[in-house]
Design a protein around this motif. Structure first.
Motif, PDB file in Angstrom:
ATOM      1  N   GLY A 221      36.154  45.826  47.609  1.00 57.20           N
ATOM      2  CA  GLY A 221      35.129  45.286  46.720  1.00 57.20           C
ATOM      3  C   GLY A 221      34.509  44.018  47.263  1.00 57.20           C
ATOM      4  N   LEU A 222      35.321  43.153  47.841  1.00 57.63           N
ATOM      5  CA  LEU A 222      34.802  41.923  48.428  1.00 57.63           C
ATOM      6  C   LEU A 222      33.866  42.218  49.592  1.00 57.63           C
ATOM      7  CD1 LEU A 222      37.974  39.647  48.410  1.00 57.63           C
ATOM      8  CD2 LEU A 222      35.818  39.180  47.245  1.00 57.63           C
ATOM      9  N   GLN A 223      34.279  43.141  50.443  1.00 62.30           N
ATOM     10  CA  GLN A 223      33.443  43.475  51.594  1.00 62.30           C
ATOM     11  C   GLN A 223      32.133  44.109  51.144  1.00 62.30           C
ATOM     12  OE1 GLN A 223      35.413  45.810  54.559  1.00 62.30           O
ATOM     13  NE2 GLN A 223      33.856  45.417  56.095  1.00 62.30           N
ATOM     14  N   SER A 224      32.211  44.997  50.173  1.00 67.99           N
ATOM     15  CA  SER A 224      31.006  45.647  49.662  1.00 67.99           C
ATOM     16  C   SER A 224      30.067  44.633  49.017  1.00 67.99           C
ATOM     17  CB  SER A 224      31.398  46.724  48.644  1.00 67.99           C
ATOM     18  OG  SER A 224      30.255  47.282  48.043  1.00 67.99           O
ATOM     19  N   LEU A 225      30.629  43.705  48.257  1.00 70.70           N
ATOM     20  CA  LEU A 225      29.824  42.698  47.579  1.00 70.70           C
ATOM     21  C   LEU A 225      29.140  41.771  48.578  1.00 70.70           C
ATOM     22  CD1 LEU A 225      29.073  41.532  44.783  1.00 70.70           C
ATOM     23  CD2 LEU A 225      31.090  40.074  44.961  1.00 70.70           C
ATOM     24  N   THR A 226      29.893  41.338  49.579  1.00 67.64           N
ATOM     25  CA  THR A 226      29.336  40.438  50.580  1.00 67.64           C
ATOM     26  C   THR A 226      28.242  41.131  51.385  1.00 67.64           C
ATOM     27  OG1 THR A 226      31.523  39.416  50.757  1.00 67.64           O
ATOM     28  CG2 THR A 226      29.928  38.863  52.447  1.00 67.64           C
ATOM     29  N   ARG A 228      26.421  43.605  50.398  1.00 65.15           N
ATOM     30  CA  ARG A 228      25.269  43.853  49.524  1.00 65.15           C
ATOM     31  C   ARG A 228      24.396  42.606  49.412  1.00 65.15           C
ATOM     32  NH1 ARG A 228      23.144  47.357  46.192  1.00 65.15           N
ATOM     33  NH2 ARG A 228      22.204  46.746  44.210  1.00 65.15           N
ATOM     34  N   LEU A 229      25.012  41.445  49.332  1.00 66.65           N
ATOM     35  CA  LEU A 229      24.238  40.206  49.284  1.00 66.65           C
ATOM     36  C   LEU A 229      23.389  40.040  50.539  1.00 66.65           C
ATOM     37  CD1 LEU A 229      26.735  37.615  47.762  1.00 66.65           C
ATOM     38  CD2 LEU A 229      24.495  38.223  46.841  1.00 66.65           C
ATOM     39  N   LYS A 259      22.439  39.861  39.808  1.00 71.29           N
ATOM     40  CA  LYS A 259      23.656  40.568  39.400  1.00 71.29           C
ATOM     41  C   LYS A 259      24.750  40.418  40.456  1.00 71.29           C
ATOM     42  CE  LYS A 259      25.293  45.156  37.988  1.00 71.29           C
ATOM     43  NZ  LYS A 259      24.901  46.575  37.738  1.00 71.29           N
ATOM     44  N   THR A 260      24.376  40.551  41.724  1.00 68.56           N
ATOM     45  CA  THR A 260      25.358  40.431  42.804  1.00 68.56           C
ATOM     46  C   THR A 260      25.850  38.997  42.937  1.00 68.56           C
ATOM     47  OG1 THR A 260      24.128  42.176  43.955  1.00 68.56           O
ATOM     48  CG2 THR A 260      25.795  41.009  45.217  1.00 68.56           C
ATOM     49  N   TYR A 261      24.939  38.044  42.790  1.00 61.97           N
ATOM     50  CA  TYR A 261      25.307  36.625  42.848  1.00 61.97           C
ATOM     51  C   TYR A 261      26.305  36.278  41.742  1.00 61.97           C
ATOM     52  CZ  TYR A 261      24.639  31.610  41.934  1.00 61.97           C
ATOM     53  OH  TYR A 261      24.829  30.278  41.679  1.00 61.97           O
ATOM     54  N   GLU A 262      26.051  36.759  40.536  1.00 59.81           N
ATOM     55  CA  GLU A 262      26.958  36.474  39.422  1.00 59.81           C
ATOM     56  C   GLU A 262      28.315  37.141  39.635  1.00 59.81           C
ATOM     57  OE1 GLU A 262      24.711  37.791  36.077  1.00 59.81           O
ATOM     58  OE2 GLU A 262      23.523  35.931  35.942  1.00 59.81           O
ATOM     59  N   ALA A 263      28.307  38.336  40.236  1.00 60.99           N
ATOM     60  CA  ALA A 263      29.579  39.004  40.527  1.00 60.99           C
ATOM     61  C   ALA A 263      30.377  38.218  41.565  1.00 60.99           C
ATOM     62  CB  ALA A 263      29.317  40.425  41.026  1.00 60.99           C
TER      63      ALA A 263
END
Length: 322
Positions: A221-226, A228-229, A259-263
């Motif tokens: 999840g961390l890798q996907s989130l980073t 995506r940003l 949304k991604t920033y808040e996550a």
């Protein structure tokens, strides 16, 4: 309206459409076009040269798939300073060491400000007092933040103090790979975990990902989130070329980035809250990590979230997965 007025109007239109009047109409139109073009040229006389601009889109199509290559070609044709227009936005490109020195060193006080991309105009974020990268002016807030980063976060002493941490994390990764001899190991995932945990130790003095096996939803999840940003930040935004559309968010980039920033902020919110409750100002000693520095300087959660996000971007930019 009386019948006489209608007849008079019809007669006027008939005379205007008469072939004998057509040259006068064309002359008037050409005169108007000439005045408009002359006015536009006078406004552009003080700008550097550049490729010819198309109506409405400007030089967007001239950028190509490799803009840096296109800029190199235009520099050969037009010189070290190039004037472009991307949509409605004027862009000046410096492409020589002398031009770069003039922009970044000699005139840095006037040219260090940034135009904030539409997708990054988050609520609760005052860029002029909370951001080094996206400040719209180099005011006192920006200067104070730059001084803080230079003296506390990126000083030679601070970087040297982090050397042992970097060596430790790299050593852990090497040992992990060695222990998996004869097995399939995802080097990319291991490097991501090592770099990310190194970064979170600099920021928070703790690992965010447990172990190097990169299993479970936390690491993925961390890798996907980073990633995506990074991906969303790199998407060309129509609202940046034509600010009139910013409020419409036509590509939904602002909504998706927010949304991604808040996550991302939610990942470290518990750590900030816990540290704020237990934090004791250092009595003449050095702060333990970046979060300590922010707390000791009285930053609120919104400021800390944004600064942590920007520190992460400056120190660690992952390669998005295809």
């Amino acid at each position: 309206m009386s019948m006489a007025v209608v007849i008079h109007a019809a007669a006027v239109i008939e005379r205007m459409l008469n072939l004998s009047s057509l040259p006068l109409i064309l002359l008037a139109l050409l005169s108007a076009v000439y005045v408009i073009l002359s006015s536009s040229k006078k406004k552009a006389d003080h700008l550097p040269p550049g490729p010819r601009q198309w109506p409405i889109i400007g030089n967007i199509l001239h950028m190509g798939k490799l803009p840096h290559i296109s800029m190199a070609h235009y520099a050969k044709a037009h010189g070290p300073l190039i004037s472009l227009r991307l949509g409605s936005q004027l862009v000046i490109v410096g492409s020589s060491p002398e031009a770069a020195a003039e922009i970044l060193r000699t005139q840095d006080r006037f040219l260090s400000a940034r135009k904030i991309p539409s997708g990054m105009k988050y609520k609760h974020v005052d860029h002029d007092s909370m951001s080094l990268l996206w400040a719209t002016k180099c005011g006192e807030g920006w200067k104070n933040l730059r001084t803080l980063c230079r003296n506390e976060l990126f000083s030679g002493k601070a970087i040297e103090a982090q050397a042992s941490l970097r060596e430790k994390k790299v050593g852990e990764m090497v040992e992990y790979v060695r222990s998996r001899q004869g097995q399939v190991v995802s080097i990319g995932d291991s490097v991501f975990t090592t770099v990310f945990n190194t970064l979170t130790n600099v920021l928070f003095s703790k690992d965010f990902i447990n172990g190097l096996e990169h299993k479970g939803s936390a690491a993925g999840g961390l890798q996907s989130l980073t990633s995506r940003l990074v991906e969303l930040s790199a998407v060309p935004n129509v609202a940046d070329f034509y600010p009139i559309f910013a409020g419409l968010d036509p590509q939904r980039l602002y909504a998706r980035l927010t949304k991604t920033y808040e996550a991302a902020c939610a990942l470290w919110a518990p750590h900030i809250r816990e540290r704020r409750e237990t934090h004791v100002p250092a009595a003449g000693g050095d702060p333990q990590d970046f979060l300590d520095v922010f707390l000791e300087n009285g930053f609120d959660d919104h400021q800390i979230n944004w600064l942590l996000m920007k520190e992460k971007d400056m120190l660690f930019v992952p390669n998005p997965k295809p």
